[in-house]
Design an enzyme around this catalytic site. Sequence first.
Site, PDB file in Angstrom:
ATOM      1  N   LYS A  53      42.358  37.505  53.878  1.00 16.33           N
ATOM      2  CA  LYS A  53      41.629  37.222  52.644  1.00 16.33           C
ATOM      3  C   LYS A  53      40.534  36.199  52.921  1.00 16.33           C
ATOM      4  O   LYS A  53      40.801  35.127  53.474  1.00 16.33           O
ATOM      5  CB  LYS A  53      42.563  36.676  51.566  1.00 16.33           C
ATOM      6  CG  LYS A  53      41.856  36.391  50.229  1.00 16.33           C
ATOM      7  CD  LYS A  53      42.815  35.873  49.176  1.00 16.33           C
ATOM      8  CE  LYS A  53      43.090  34.393  49.289  1.00 16.33           C
ATOM      9  NZ  LYS A  53      41.944  33.557  48.845  1.00 16.33           N
ATOM     10  N   ASP A  80      37.715  37.851  48.271  1.00 19.00           N
ATOM     11  CA  ASP A  80      38.230  37.270  47.030  1.00 19.00           C
ATOM     12  C   ASP A  80      37.202  36.308  46.423  1.00 19.00           C
ATOM     13  O   ASP A  80      37.320  35.096  46.561  1.00 19.00           O
ATOM     14  CB  ASP A  80      39.545  36.543  47.348  1.00 19.00           C
ATOM     15  CG  ASP A  80      40.161  35.840  46.161  1.00 19.00           C
ATOM     16  OD1 ASP A  80      39.941  36.294  45.019  1.00 19.00           O
ATOM     17  OD2 ASP A  80      40.867  34.835  46.378  1.00 19.00           O
ATOM     18  N   LYS A  95      36.205  36.630  43.051  1.00 19.39           N
ATOM     19  CA  LYS A  95      36.539  36.456  41.621  1.00 19.39           C
ATOM     20  C   LYS A  95      35.295  36.520  40.724  1.00 19.39           C
ATOM     21  O   LYS A  95      35.061  35.643  39.894  1.00 19.39           O
ATOM     22  CB  LYS A  95      37.272  35.138  41.406  1.00 19.39           C
ATOM     23  CG  LYS A  95      38.585  34.996  42.160  1.00 19.39           C
ATOM     24  CD  LYS A  95      39.240  33.649  41.879  1.00 19.39           C
ATOM     25  CE  LYS A  95      40.616  33.540  42.513  1.00 19.39           C
ATOM     26  NZ  LYS A  95      40.556  33.442  43.983  1.00 19.39           N
ATOM     27  N   ASP A 142      30.768  37.363  35.252  1.00 14.21           N
ATOM     28  CA  ASP A 142      29.443  37.101  34.708  1.00 14.21           C
ATOM     29  C   ASP A 142      29.131  38.230  33.732  1.00 14.21           C
ATOM     30  O   ASP A 142      29.998  39.043  33.414  1.00 14.21           O
ATOM     31  CB  ASP A 142      28.409  37.024  35.840  1.00 14.21           C
ATOM     32  CG  ASP A 142      27.256  36.069  35.518  1.00 14.21           C
ATOM     33  OD1 ASP A 142      26.676  36.198  34.419  1.00 14.21           O
ATOM     34  OD2 ASP A 142      26.948  35.218  36.363  1.00 14.21           O
ATOM     35  N   THR A 155      47.520  31.611  39.484  1.00 12.60           N
ATOM     36  CA  THR A 155      48.874  31.089  39.683  1.00 12.60           C
ATOM     37  C   THR A 155      48.946  29.578  39.533  1.00 12.60           C
ATOM     38  O   THR A 155      50.033  29.008  39.516  1.00 12.60           O
ATOM     39  CB  THR A 155      49.426  31.501  41.067  1.00 12.60           C
ATOM     40  OG1 THR A 155      48.481  31.148  42.080  1.00 12.60           O
ATOM     41  CG2 THR A 155      49.675  33.001  41.120  1.00 12.60           C
ATOM     42  N   ARG A 211      48.814  28.695  53.142  1.00  9.42           N
ATOM     43  CA  ARG A 211      49.281  27.516  53.870  1.00  9.42           C
ATOM     44  C   ARG A 211      50.624  27.685  54.562  1.00  9.42           C
ATOM     45  O   ARG A 211      50.879  27.051  55.594  1.00  9.42           O
ATOM     46  CB  ARG A 211      49.309  26.318  52.909  1.00  9.42           C
ATOM     47  CG  ARG A 211      47.911  25.779  52.624  1.00  9.42           C
ATOM     48  CD  ARG A 211      47.863  24.829  51.435  1.00  9.42           C
ATOM     49  NE  ARG A 211      47.836  25.561  50.173  1.00  9.42           N
ATOM     50  CZ  ARG A 211      47.456  25.025  49.017  1.00  9.42           C
ATOM     51  NH1 ARG A 211      47.064  23.760  48.969  1.00  9.42           N
ATOM     52  NH2 ARG A 211      47.457  25.746  47.911  1.00  9.42           N
TER      53      ARG A 211
END
Length: 238
Positions: A34, A61, A63, A66, A123, A215
């Site tokens: 990603k 990614d 996002k 607009d 999340t 992570r």
Amino acid sequence: MKIKRPLIALDFPDGQAALTFLKQFPKDEQLFVKVGMELFYSAGSDLVLQLKDLGHDVFLDLKCHDIPHTVESAMRVLGKLHVDLTDVHAAGGLQMMRAAKEGLLDGAAGYKVPKLIAITQLTSSDETLVKNEQLSAVSLNESVLNYARLTKKAGLDGVVCSAHEAAAIKAATSPDFLRVTPGIRLADNSKDDQKRVMTPDQAANNDASAIVVGRAITKAADPVAAYDLVKKLWEGEQ
């Protein structure tokens, strides 16, 4: 539909750091990675093309959110990068999501069209944020389900959601509607800035289609071993 490989979130400050990290993996292993806003704004489309040349699948990614015309134009550009998955915000509405799909189809003309999914609720969001900051008249869960239904109506391929909502979204849409779930942690990991988290095996048991892991892999002492553990848990082998 289940994406069997965990998606590795390359949350690095620049392209060199991302490529150095990937060199730890076997050369012939095709990963699903990603590329988020930090890395894309730093390294740009050249890195995306390089990752594809290395044989990896890419979830871009960004996002997008607009007005419909702007998102359609942006997706037309992203369609030329031959990524495998990209996303918009469902909050942009039905018209925006349909415009995004049109732009992506146009940009990818003659090539495989990337899957297009929409963000429901991040999340990092929780019930308090949805109620007090978004001023939502419905619960977090209802908001997520509403966005999922809207995304399916727009003709997109799925949503980004918490693994907590994956089973409910599957029931409200269809089994082949993608439920891509970030916020995945190993049992001993810190939640960091995430609120709605699950382990890989919990996500699998709750009908997630794909897991995005950052992570827990990238900050591990042995990232390859951490990736293998995540993959085994996701596949139900642990």
